[in-house]
Motif scaffolding. Structure first.
Motif, PDB file in Angstrom:
ATOM      1  N   VAL A  83       0.738  -1.067  -0.141  1.00  0.00           N
ATOM      2  CA  VAL A  83       0.255  -0.224  -0.205  1.00  0.00           C
ATOM      3  C   VAL A  83       0.767   1.314   0.072  1.00  0.00           C
ATOM      4  O   VAL A  83       0.479   2.341  -0.960  1.00  0.00           O
ATOM      5  CB  VAL A  83      -1.030   0.253   1.212  1.00  0.00           C
ATOM      6  CG1 VAL A  83      -1.426   0.987   1.163  1.00  0.00           C
ATOM      7  CG2 VAL A  83      -2.033  -0.973   1.101  1.00  0.00           C
ATOM      8  N   CYS A  99      -0.944  -4.409 -10.907  1.00  0.00           N
ATOM      9  CA  CYS A  99      -0.632  -5.306  -9.026  1.00  0.00           C
ATOM     10  C   CYS A  99      -0.587  -6.227 -10.060  1.00  0.00           C
ATOM     11  O   CYS A  99      -1.471  -6.659 -11.016  1.00  0.00           O
ATOM     12  CB  CYS A  99      -2.371  -5.016  -8.908  1.00  0.00           C
ATOM     13  SG  CYS A  99      -2.937  -6.808  -8.054  1.00  0.00           S
ATOM     14  N   MET A 200      -1.508  -6.285  -0.170  1.00  0.00           N
ATOM     15  CA  MET A 200      -2.696  -6.034  -0.811  1.00  0.00           C
ATOM     16  C   MET A 200      -3.119  -7.508  -1.638  1.00  0.00           C
ATOM     17  O   MET A 200      -2.644  -8.101  -2.761  1.00  0.00           O
ATOM     18  CB  MET A 200      -2.629  -5.188  -1.729  1.00  0.00           C
ATOM     19  CG  MET A 200      -2.315  -4.001  -1.492  1.00  0.00           C
ATOM     20  SD  MET A 200      -1.982  -2.271  -3.392  1.00  0.00           S
ATOM     21  CE  MET A 200      -0.670  -3.153  -3.458  1.00  0.00           C
ATOM     22  N   ASP A 204      -8.281  -5.267  -3.254  1.00  0.00           N
ATOM     23  CA  ASP A 204      -7.790  -4.048  -1.724  1.00  0.00           C
ATOM     24  C   ASP A 204      -6.975  -2.989  -2.772  1.00  0.00           C
ATOM     25  O   ASP A 204      -7.405  -1.549  -3.093  1.00  0.00           O
ATOM     26  CB  ASP A 204      -7.056  -4.107  -0.957  1.00  0.00           C
ATOM     27  CG  ASP A 204      -6.995  -5.005   0.465  1.00  0.00           C
ATOM     28  OD1 ASP A 204      -8.463  -4.960   0.511  1.00  0.00           O
ATOM     29  OD2 ASP A 204      -5.888  -5.951   0.678  1.00  0.00           O
ATOM     30  N   TYR A 205      -6.643  -3.200  -3.756  1.00  0.00           N
ATOM     31  CA  TYR A 205      -6.128  -2.671  -5.231  1.00  0.00           C
ATOM     32  C   TYR A 205      -6.972  -1.989  -5.440  1.00  0.00           C
ATOM     33  O   TYR A 205      -6.718  -0.673  -5.913  1.00  0.00           O
ATOM     34  CB  TYR A 205      -4.404  -3.112  -5.938  1.00  0.00           C
ATOM     35  CG  TYR A 205      -4.344  -3.207  -7.481  1.00  0.00           C
ATOM     36  CD1 TYR A 205      -3.162  -2.265  -7.656  1.00  0.00           C
ATOM     37  CD2 TYR A 205      -5.115  -3.639  -8.583  1.00  0.00           C
ATOM     38  CE1 TYR A 205      -3.507  -1.847  -8.340  1.00  0.00           C
ATOM     39  CE2 TYR A 205      -4.638  -2.558  -9.732  1.00  0.00           C
ATOM     40  CZ  TYR A 205      -4.345  -2.470 -10.362  1.00  0.00           C
ATOM     41  OH  TYR A 205      -3.716  -1.691 -11.180  1.00  0.00           O
TER      42      TYR A 205
END
Length: 407
Positions: A83, A99, A200, A204-205
């Motif tokens: 993060v 990601c 992550m 989340d990403y």
């Protein structure tokens, strides 16, 4: 005094009300910052028109640009796919953030550069209960044999993954203890921002990048376990990655799905054409002379199959001509002739260039003599090869160039 205190308190409360924070405590009020590295590189350049122009841009303004793709966050100094690294990349002007997508034991999707890199990118080996679940737990260096460990996201559940800390990627092959093994950060990086990076999941990403209002480039990592994995097929894996963006309501135009496996690209073109039309084929075939020739010859057929974006390492896009000038390579010319676009990787992923660079500069090493030549190569990539974007381990470096030339 009462009036001053009351006014001051009101002003403070009003200011606090407009300073919003995200779920991780980061302020949402921000502007692009490039720090000192671009200036160091420009100062280090040989005298010439490019250096003069870049010097004129020293006061900005610097802007977020889709030409700048955050490679694993900002791993020159921050743990990759953390993060913290993602926020650093945003502040340095990356318009597209990455990601790398791997799957866990319970088939959840998380951000890791490789399915089996937990032993070098996290603190899993320092957690006995999780280290024991690794495909190959840690064994120390002994009798001339290097230390070894092999820990995969598929060895643990998503919940277990979330308990780990991200660290700088690296290991010490001569280690006799876990602590020594984990202490292997490359000489041109730093551990200053690596106390406990926040890992992550893919979800989340997506939430973080969406809150930035920026674009996404998720890479479906090539599995390092036999597929199907406990019934989990490659096709379902590819579909699950796209489904995460659909579930979050992300417009496909904001997503550049990537893979090194052409079958993944073809799957998305057939099953998810709105995402597939700007899928990125990461082309590692160029790593050998024979592979480079075959890859170059295959460009027209890939274009006919619907592939629109090719992405080799940037060394494959340039060469040195008879006059010792850096010029577009045969591969780069073939891609453009086929009407395709190019995204390339990865800037700021090398050590010092005063000895000709490394993997990323192998075709132009004979004319490289200082770190400032990074911008010399980038200028050819941008103006002659006409790349669409470039991945970078330190987005500020490319942001400086992109803002200077209006990219």
């Amino acid at each position: 005094m009462h009036t001053l205190l009351t006014s001051g308190l009101f002003f403070g409360l009003a200011s606090a009300a407009v300073i919003k924070k995200d779920d991780y405590g980061y302020h949402n009020n921000w502007h692009v910052e490039v720090g000192v590295r671009p200036y160091y590189l420009v100062d280090n350049m040989d005298a010439g028109p490019l250096k003069t122009q870049l010097q004129k841009c020293e006061n900005g303004p610097f802007k977020t640009s889709d030409f700048v793709v955050s490679h694993r966050g900002a791993p020159l100094q921050f743990p990759e796919h953390s993060v913290e690294g993602l926020h650093a990349a945003r502040r340095m002007g990356a318009g597209i953030l990455e990601c790398d997508v791997a799957f866990t034991k319970d088939k959840k999707l998380v951000c890791r550069h490789a399915q089996c890199d937990l032993h070098t990118t996290t603190n899993i080996l320092s957690k006995p209960s999780l280290a024991s679940k690794c495909t190959r737990p840690f064994t120390p260096s002994k009798d001339g044999k290097p230390a070894d460990a092999f820990c995969c996201t598929s060895d643990i559940t998503e919940a277990e993954f979330k308990t780990l800390c991200a660290k700088m990627d690296g290991f010490n092959p001569n280690a006799t203890t876990v602590a020594q093994y984990m202490d292997g950060t490359p000489y041109f990086r730093t551990d200053l921002y690596s106390t406990c990076g926040t890992l992550m999941t893919l979800n989340d990403y997506i939430k973080i990048v969406d809150s930035f209002g920026l674009k996404f480039t998720p890479e479906l990592k090539t599995p390092q376990v036999k597929m199907p994995f406990d019934g989990y097929t490659q096709q379902q894996y590819a579909q699950d990655m796209i489904d995460a963006f659909k579930k979050a309501g992300i417009d496909p135009s904001r997503v550049y799905a990537q893979s090194f496996l052409p079958d993944d690209i073809f799957y998305w073109l057939e099953k998810e054409p709105k995402f597939g039309k700007q899928a990125v084929y990461l082309d590692e075939r160029v790593d050998t002379p024979e592979g480079y020739a075959n890859a170059t010859a295959s460009i027209p057929s890939l274009a006919k199959k619907g592939v629109r974006i090719m992405a080799p390492a940037f060394f494959a896009l340039t060469k040195v001509d008879a006059n010792k000038n850096i010029v577009p390579s045969e591969y780069a010319i073939a891609v453009k002739k086929a009407g395709m676009e190019i995204i390339t990787w990865s800037f700021d992923r090398s050590g010092w260039l005063n000895k000709g660079g490394d993997y990323y500069y192998q075709y132009v090493a004979s004319v490289i003599n200082n770190d400032g030549d990074m911008y010399t190569v980038l200028d050819v990539l941008a103006k002659q090869v006409k790349i669409k974007a470039i991945f970078t381990d330190w987005p500020a470096t490319v942001t400086y160039y992109a803002s200077c030339f209006g990219l």
